[in-house]
Design an enzyme around this catalytic site. Structure first.
Site: not given
Ligand SMILES: Nc1ncnc2c1ncn2[C@@H]1O[C@H](COP(=O)(O)OP(=O)(O)OP(=O)(O)O)[C@@H](O)[C@H]1O
Ligand SMILES: [Mg+2]
Length: 200
Positions: A34, A108
């Site tokens: 994602g 990815s």
């Molecule tokens: N329903 C939700 N589910 C997951 N995360 C949420 C939700 N609502 C808000 N958030 C927030 O969204 C952010 C998601 O960030 P995260 O680092 O997990 O993304 P990622 O997909 O790992 O990004 P990256 O590819 O940059 O590593 C976090 O700050 C989290 O607290």
């Protein structure tokens, strides 16, 4: 790339099936894909805690962590992204052989690269979890300030801004973090694992 012809596979006496028996659960890679900020890392961390509480052996592979070590010689060009995912796929396979649920959290963005990892694994060992959220939502969260930098032109080739994201066509699980809470997303995945017999 030079490759030796003199390499021969050496089998173990302890197989993946033995490890499954020992652990009392199967093993597979749970592949989160994602946009940046969609919630892959956040969900995988919570899911891992939940699985641990249920006595399930896991290991988490996460984008930035892997780029600090194993893949620190790779950038974000399409070729490097492809090699990044290929190596992670191979590491995930080793972890699955070792009897673990491997939680891999990488943008990815390319369907073909993810499908290559799927092909590496045996049937049922690749659980693709599409962490769906709009660019607008991810940009408003911007947990690492990366969208801001991408908009300012400081990062080139940023997924969702000036590089493509190819959503999965047939993922095993979709969680919509625009709509679902973190807890609901974790529950959706645990339910899937139970319904498909991965967990008791
Ligand atoms: N329903 C939700 N589910 C997951 N995360 C949420 C939700 N609502 C808000 N958030 C927030 O969204 C952010 C998601 O960030 P995260 O680092 O997990 O993304 P990622 O997909 O790992 O990004 P990256 O590819 O940059 O590593 C976090 O700050 C989290 O607290
Ligand atoms: Mg992350």
């Amino acid at each position: 790339m030079a490759q030796s012809k003199n390499i021969v596979w050496h089998d173990s006496k302890v197989t993946k099936e033995h490890r499954h028996e020992l652990n009392n659960h199967k093993s597979a890679v749970i592949w989160f894909t994602g946009l940046s900020g969609s919630g892959k890392s956040t969900i995988s961390v919570e899911l891992e805690k939940e699985l641990y509480n249920q006595g399930v052996r896991t290991y988490r592979l996460d984008g930035d962590n892997i780029r600090h070590g194993l893949n620190k010689n790779l950038g974000f060009s399409p070729e490097d992204r492809k090699e990044n995912i290929r190596r992670i796929g191979e590491v995930s396979k080793l972890m699955v052989e070792a009897g673990l649920f491997t939680l891999s959290a990488f943008i990815s963005p390319y369907r073909e690269d993810r499908n290559e990892v799927r092909e590496l694994m045996e049937d049922g060992e690749f659980i693709e979890v599409f962490v769906d959220a709009s660019v607008a939502t991810c940009e408003s969260r911007d947990p690492k300030g990366l969208y801001k930098k991408a908009r300012a032109g400081e990062i080139k080739g940023f997924t969702g801004i000036d590089a493509p994201y190819e959503a999965p066509i047939n993922p095993e699980v979709t969680v919509d973090t625009d709509q679902q809470s973190l807890e609901e997303s974790v529950e959706t995945i645990v339910k899937y694992l139970k319904a498909k017999g991965y967990l008791a």
